[in-house]
Enzyme design. Structure first.
Site, PDB file in Angstrom:
ATOM      1  N   CYS A 134       0.789  -1.272   0.078  1.00 49.25           N
ATOM      2  CA  CYS A 134       0.035  -0.211   0.092  1.00 49.25           C
ATOM      3  C   CYS A 134       0.856   1.180  -0.071  1.00 49.25           C
ATOM      4  O   CYS A 134       1.902   1.413   0.788  1.00 49.25           O
ATOM      5  CB  CYS A 134      -0.895   0.026   1.079  1.00 49.25           C
ATOM      6  SG  CYS A 134      -2.121   1.546   1.290  1.00 49.25           S
ATOM      7  N   HIS A 176      -9.606  -4.182   1.822  1.00 51.15           N
ATOM      8  CA  HIS A 176      -8.455  -3.397   2.113  1.00 51.15           C
ATOM      9  C   HIS A 176      -8.699  -1.840   2.108  1.00 51.15           C
ATOM     10  O   HIS A 176      -8.388  -1.012   3.047  1.00 51.15           O
ATOM     11  CB  HIS A 176      -7.427  -3.439   1.080  1.00 51.15           C
ATOM     12  CG  HIS A 176      -6.217  -2.768   1.078  1.00 51.15           C
ATOM     13  ND1 HIS A 176      -4.742  -3.119   1.271  1.00 51.15           N
ATOM     14  CD2 HIS A 176      -5.917  -1.305   0.892  1.00 51.15           C
ATOM     15  CE1 HIS A 176      -3.836  -2.326   1.439  1.00 51.15           C
ATOM     16  NE2 HIS A 176      -4.568  -1.289   1.144  1.00 51.15           N
ATOM     17  N   GLU A 177      -9.616  -1.306   1.104  1.00 52.44           N
ATOM     18  CA  GLU A 177     -10.003   0.173   0.868  1.00 52.44           C
ATOM     19  C   GLU A 177     -10.931   0.484   2.184  1.00 52.44           C
ATOM     20  O   GLU A 177     -10.833   1.608   2.541  1.00 52.44           O
ATOM     21  CB  GLU A 177     -10.553   0.484  -0.443  1.00 52.44           C
ATOM     22  CG  GLU A 177      -9.588   0.171  -1.543  1.00 52.44           C
ATOM     23  CD  GLU A 177      -8.325   0.800  -1.508  1.00 52.44           C
ATOM     24  OE1 GLU A 177      -8.193   1.873  -0.591  1.00 52.44           O
ATOM     25  OE2 GLU A 177      -7.287   0.353  -1.960  1.00 52.44           O
ATOM     26  N   HIS A 180      -9.437   1.412   5.269  1.00 48.37           N
ATOM     27  CA  HIS A 180      -8.730   2.724   5.243  1.00 48.37           C
ATOM     28  C   HIS A 180      -9.735   3.629   5.879  1.00 48.37           C
ATOM     29  O   HIS A 180      -9.495   4.587   6.574  1.00 48.37           O
ATOM     30  CB  HIS A 180      -8.416   3.226   4.076  1.00 48.37           C
ATOM     31  CG  HIS A 180      -7.073   2.901   3.640  1.00 48.37           C
ATOM     32  ND1 HIS A 180      -5.872   3.202   4.247  1.00 48.37           N
ATOM     33  CD2 HIS A 180      -6.479   1.982   2.297  1.00 48.37           C
ATOM     34  CE1 HIS A 180      -4.826   2.901   3.490  1.00 48.37           C
ATOM     35  NE2 HIS A 180      -5.138   1.910   2.565  1.00 48.37           N
TER      36      HIS A 180
END
Length: 231
Positions: A134, A176-177, A180
């Site tokens: 990332c 994953h996003e 965030h």
């Protein structure tokens, strides 16, 4: 003592690392040490999705995503980024871009889709371990266990409610996003130091084939220290 010094030296950022991170900041990504990455992002008010404030944020996300490109053998340039979240460009809103068509080989890229206020409403019981890196994790890479399929709900850029069922690599990207948006980065999802790795820029071409036996581990304490000191 000399052995320990040599080991510590292996974790010093190289000139190539510094150059790569500087390039990412120039393209609009915040530093891994930025506090916005540690905060839970706010939901976008539904009636304001099409307002200039949020269409501007989406436009910035797309610009930054498309700025992450590399030359192919045919001397063309193509996007290398497969997902991006608004906090990564300093905007603490629940907005993500994900490539819903790409597979793990990354040979065939799809169109980046914007999902606003995304939620995982279902995830498969089956999970798989996969390699992740990332821009917001600097030199830290690793092997992360994620569901092999997820169902995502949210809104598109016109304010229409949407759902997406994603499998494989796209499901991994979505998880994953969305992490965030909750102030979580993938190194914190890894429970074994052996699966959290410190990889220098000049080693990135070797890493995919060697990830399962990478010799330079990154402890959670080292990751936390990197976040505290990254600029």
């Amino acid at each position: 003592a000399s052995d320990q010094k040599t080991a510590d030296d292996d974790y010093v950022l190289t000139d190539a690392d510094h150059a790569r991170f500087a390039g990412e900041r120039e393209r609009g990504l915040v530093s891994p040490g930025s506090q916005v990455l540690a905060r839970k992002a706010a939901s976008v008010p539904i009636l304001e999705i099409t307002s200039p404030k949020f269409t501007g944020t989406v436009a910035r996300l797309v610009t930054v995503a498309n700025g992450q490109r590399r030359k192919t053998r045919q001397a063309k340039r193509r996007r290398t980024l497969v997902g991006l979240a608004a906090p990564q460009i300093g905007e603490s809103w629940r907005i993500i871009l994900i490539d819903t068509k790409i597979d793990e080989s990354r040979r065939h890229f799809g169109k980046l889709e914007c999902i606003i206020n995304p939620q995982v409403v279902w995830r498969s019981r089956e999970t798989a371990e996969g390699r992740e890196g990332c821009f917001s994790a600097g030199p830290v890479w690793g092997l992360v266990r994620r569901p092999v399929a997820v169902k995502i709900s949210g809104y598109d850029t016109s304010g229409k409610e949407i759902t997406r069922i994603l499998e494989g690599f796209s499901a991994r990207i979505a998880c994953h996003e969305i992490d965030h948006l909750d102030g979580i980065r993938f190194p914190e999802r890894i429970t074994s130091d052996r699966k959290r790795h410190w990889v220098h820029t000049e080693e990135l071409l070797d890493y995919p084939d060697q990830a399962k036996r990478w010799p330079r581990w990154c402890t959670l304490e080292r990751w936390e220290e990197f976040k505290r000191t990254a600029r």
